[in-house]
Design a protein around this motif. Structure first.
Motif, PDB file in Angstrom:
ATOM      1  N   PRO A  66      11.522   3.393   8.063  1.00 44.53           N
ATOM      2  CA  PRO A  66       9.947   3.223   6.943  1.00 44.53           C
ATOM      3  C   PRO A  66       8.948   4.125   5.976  1.00 44.53           C
ATOM      4  N   ASP A  67       8.821   4.612   6.128  1.00 49.42           N
ATOM      5  CA  ASP A  67       8.032   5.825   5.979  1.00 49.42           C
ATOM      6  C   ASP A  67       7.990   6.306   4.985  1.00 49.42           C
ATOM      7  N   ASP A  68       9.028   6.603   4.087  1.00 47.25           N
ATOM      8  CA  ASP A  68       9.675   6.933   2.687  1.00 47.25           C
ATOM      9  C   ASP A  68      10.159   5.870   1.775  1.00 47.25           C
ATOM     10  N   SER A  69      10.258   5.207   2.699  1.00 49.39           N
ATOM     11  CA  SER A  69      10.883   4.703   1.407  1.00 49.39           C
ATOM     12  C   SER A  69      10.522   3.717   0.307  1.00 49.39           C
ATOM     13  N   ALA A  70      11.001   3.050  -0.819  1.00 47.21           N
ATOM     14  CA  ALA A  70      10.697   2.205  -2.013  1.00 47.21           C
ATOM     15  C   ALA A  70       9.477   0.770  -0.919  1.00 47.21           C
ATOM     16  N   THR A  71       8.343   0.961  -1.016  1.00 47.37           N
ATOM     17  CA  THR A  71       7.142  -0.135  -0.675  1.00 47.37           C
ATOM     18  C   THR A  71       6.339  -0.646  -1.241  1.00 47.37           C
ATOM     19  N   MET A  72       5.165  -1.623  -0.793  1.00 50.48           N
ATOM     20  CA  MET A  72       4.793  -2.352  -2.103  1.00 50.48           C
ATOM     21  C   MET A  72       3.184  -2.709  -0.767  1.00 50.48           C
ATOM     22  N   LYS A  73       2.520  -2.595  -1.538  1.00 52.78           N
ATOM     23  CA  LYS A  73       1.189  -3.105  -0.555  1.00 52.78           C
ATOM     24  C   LYS A  73      -0.047  -3.683  -1.532  1.00 52.78           C
ATOM     25  N   VAL A  74      -0.416  -5.399  -1.010  1.00 52.94           N
ATOM     26  CA  VAL A  74      -1.566  -5.735  -1.454  1.00 52.94           C
ATOM     27  C   VAL A  74      -2.538  -6.304  -0.318  1.00 52.94           C
ATOM     28  N   ILE A  75      -3.456  -5.109  -0.832  1.00 51.17           N
ATOM     29  CA  ILE A  75      -4.649  -5.163   0.231  1.00 51.17           C
ATOM     30  C   ILE A  75      -5.821  -5.619  -0.476  1.00 51.17           C
ATOM     31  N   LEU A  76      -6.175  -6.779   0.205  1.00 52.22           N
ATOM     32  CA  LEU A  76      -7.709  -7.149  -0.227  1.00 52.22           C
ATOM     33  C   LEU A  76      -8.573  -7.118   0.544  1.00 52.22           C
ATOM     34  N   GLU A  77      -9.430  -6.079   0.590  1.00 55.50           N
ATOM     35  CA  GLU A  77     -11.099  -5.846   1.182  1.00 55.50           C
ATOM     36  C   GLU A  77     -11.720  -5.965   1.388  1.00 55.50           C
ATOM     37  N   ASP A  78     -12.764  -7.081   1.687  1.00 56.98           N
ATOM     38  CA  ASP A  78     -14.114  -7.001   2.549  1.00 56.98           C
ATOM     39  C   ASP A  78     -14.996  -5.582   2.574  1.00 56.98           C
ATOM     40  N   LEU A  79     -15.683  -5.395   1.612  1.00 56.01           N
ATOM     41  CA  LEU A  79     -16.149  -3.865   1.868  1.00 56.01           C
ATOM     42  C   LEU A  79     -17.626  -4.213   1.461  1.00 56.01           C
ATOM     43  N   THR A  80     -17.949  -5.685   2.232  1.00 55.64           N
ATOM     44  CA  THR A  80     -19.033  -5.887   2.840  1.00 55.64           C
ATOM     45  C   THR A  80     -18.767  -5.647   4.558  1.00 55.64           C
ATOM     46  N   ASP A  81     -18.717  -5.677   4.968  1.00 53.69           N
ATOM     47  CA  ASP A  81     -18.398  -5.981   6.222  1.00 53.69           C
ATOM     48  C   ASP A  81     -17.386  -4.448   6.947  1.00 53.69           C
ATOM     49  N   GLY A  82     -16.654  -4.130   5.771  1.00 54.79           N
ATOM     50  CA  GLY A  82     -15.386  -3.026   6.475  1.00 54.79           C
ATOM     51  C   GLY A  82     -14.085  -3.723   6.723  1.00 54.79           C
ATOM     52  N   THR A  83     -14.098  -5.183   6.818  1.00 55.37           N
ATOM     53  CA  THR A  83     -12.542  -5.196   6.917  1.00 55.37           C
ATOM     54  C   THR A  83     -12.012  -5.645   5.835  1.00 55.37           C
ATOM     55  N   THR A  84     -10.556  -6.000   6.742  1.00 55.68           N
ATOM     56  CA  THR A  84      -9.378  -6.428   5.857  1.00 55.68           C
ATOM     57  C   THR A  84      -9.412  -7.552   5.489  1.00 55.68           C
ATOM     58  N   ALA A  85      -8.927  -8.595   4.564  1.00 55.68           N
ATOM     59  CA  ALA A  85      -8.652  -9.968   4.420  1.00 55.68           C
ATOM     60  C   ALA A  85      -7.817  -9.942   3.915  1.00 55.68           C
ATOM     61  N   VAL A  86      -6.836  -9.327   3.574  1.00 55.21           N
ATOM     62  CA  VAL A  86      -5.629  -9.277   3.095  1.00 55.21           C
ATOM     63  C   VAL A  86      -4.846  -8.393   3.334  1.00 55.21           C
ATOM     64  N   ALA A  87      -3.913  -8.803   4.384  1.00 61.05           N
ATOM     65  CA  ALA A  87      -2.676  -7.157   4.111  1.00 61.05           C
ATOM     66  C   ALA A  87      -1.159  -7.129   4.066  1.00 61.05           C
ATOM     67  N   ASP A  88      -0.878  -7.441   2.565  1.00 63.52           N
ATOM     68  CA  ASP A  88       0.822  -7.721   2.583  1.00 63.52           C
ATOM     69  C   ASP A  88       1.677  -6.559   2.551  1.00 63.52           C
ATOM     70  N   VAL A  89       2.463  -6.003   3.358  1.00 66.58           N
ATOM     71  CA  VAL A  89       2.499  -4.587   3.055  1.00 66.58           C
ATOM     72  C   VAL A  89       4.190  -4.254   3.217  1.00 66.58           C
ATOM     73  N   TYR A  90       4.688  -4.322   2.880  1.00 70.73           N
ATOM     74  CA  TYR A  90       6.246  -4.606   2.999  1.00 70.73           C
ATOM     75  C   TYR A  90       7.075  -3.109   2.333  1.00 70.73           C
ATOM     76  N   ASN A  91       7.976  -2.597   3.439  1.00 68.47           N
ATOM     77  CA  ASN A  91       8.564  -1.569   2.814  1.00 68.47           C
ATOM     78  C   ASN A  91      10.091  -2.001   2.868  1.00 68.47           C
ATOM     79  N   ALA A  92      10.748  -1.239   1.893  1.00 68.07           N
ATOM     80  CA  ALA A  92      12.722  -1.546   1.735  1.00 68.07           C
ATOM     81  C   ALA A  92      13.351  -1.196   2.924  1.00 68.07           C
TER      82      ALA A  92
END
Length: 258
Positions: free
Chosen positions: A140-166
């Motif tokens: 999981p930590d060294d396979s091909a991977t993708m991340k789609v992250i939408l951060e709310d910089l105002t309140d410091g939260t993560t609005a979306v976290a789509d994270v997958y690895n091969a």
């Protein structure tokens, strides 16, 4: 700008308090890539070998040493991935263009990202869509991977976290020819108003990376980043105008023949 129907594939966090809209509204620039380029976006990329595991892989770790492996995708709806082909469907979600993060089918331990920040966002919604291809191998930590992250910089939260690895994959992926891929566009919707995030600053980051040992590729398509959700594969307004002109011309020709 281009968007599609909503799939429940993303994690959305936040409260329910509505906030008043700010006086100076901002929105996304070239969010559907219909300028035929990456204007409005920040690109990053780094050459082989990549130096951190998947858990620590972010834009800062990747840097901007080599951005040449990501590219605009043209050809409109119906354009196919050069590796997976028709099984993956169109890699342009709607309109004429999308963006591919990382090179399709070419490994080497590279990582790339595309990123856009919007300040004081006052539209009620955020939409965007992605597709991905990953080559299974390693852990999981060294396979091909993708991340789609939408951060709310105002309140410091993560609005979306789509994270997958091969190595792990997920229900949104299918398998073909030694790859896993998403046959359907994964469409993300964040209800900014309902979550009480009106006027906040947002940062979208899309990352694609080959495996850490360098021999297995991963790449991601992104399209339709903005505030509106038209039908899947909807033609752009210019295309609609041309279609309307064609219909009017046909009607005029028929009247002339009569």
């Amino acid at each position: 700008m281009k968007f599609a129907s909503i799939l429940a594939t993303s994690t959305v966090l936040g409260g329910l308090l509505l906030l008043p809209a700010a006086t100076q509204a901002a929105t996304f620039v070239n969010g559907g890539f219909e300028d035929g380029n990456s204007n409005g976006w920040t690109l990053g990329g780094n050459a082989s070998p990549r130096s951190v595991g998947n858990a620590a892989l972010d834009a800062a770790a990747i840097g901007t040493a080599n951005t040449s492996r990501s590219s605009i995708i043209s050809g409109g709806v119906g354009t196919l991935d050069p590796v997976i082909g028709a099984a993956m469907g169109s890699v342009v979600q709607s309109g004429n263009y999308s963006w591919r993060v990382e090179e399709a089918g070419v490994a080497g331990g590279f990582s790339s990202y595309i990123q856009q920040q919007v300040t004081n966002y006052t539209d009620p919604d955020i939409f965007f869509a992605w597709k991905a291809v990953l080559t299974p191998a390693h852990g999981p930590d060294d396979s091909a991977t993708m991340k789609v992250i939408l951060e709310d910089l105002t309140d410091g939260t993560t609005a979306v976290a789509d994270v997958y690895n091969a190595a792990v994959g997920g229900a949104v992926f299918a398998a073909q020819g030694g790859f896993i891929y998403t046959p359907n566009w994964q469409v993300v919707h964040v209800d900014v108003a309902a979550l009480g995030k009106t006027g906040h600053d947002f940062l979208l980051t899309v990352i694609a990376s080959d495996c850490l040992p360098t021999a297995h590729a991963g790449w991601v398509y992104i399209d339709g980043f903005g505030a509106v959700n038209p039908p899947i594969n909807a033609p752009e307004p210019a295309s609609l105008a041309l279609l309307g002109a064609g219909v009017l011309g046909l009607a005029a020709a028929r009247r002339k023949r009569r």
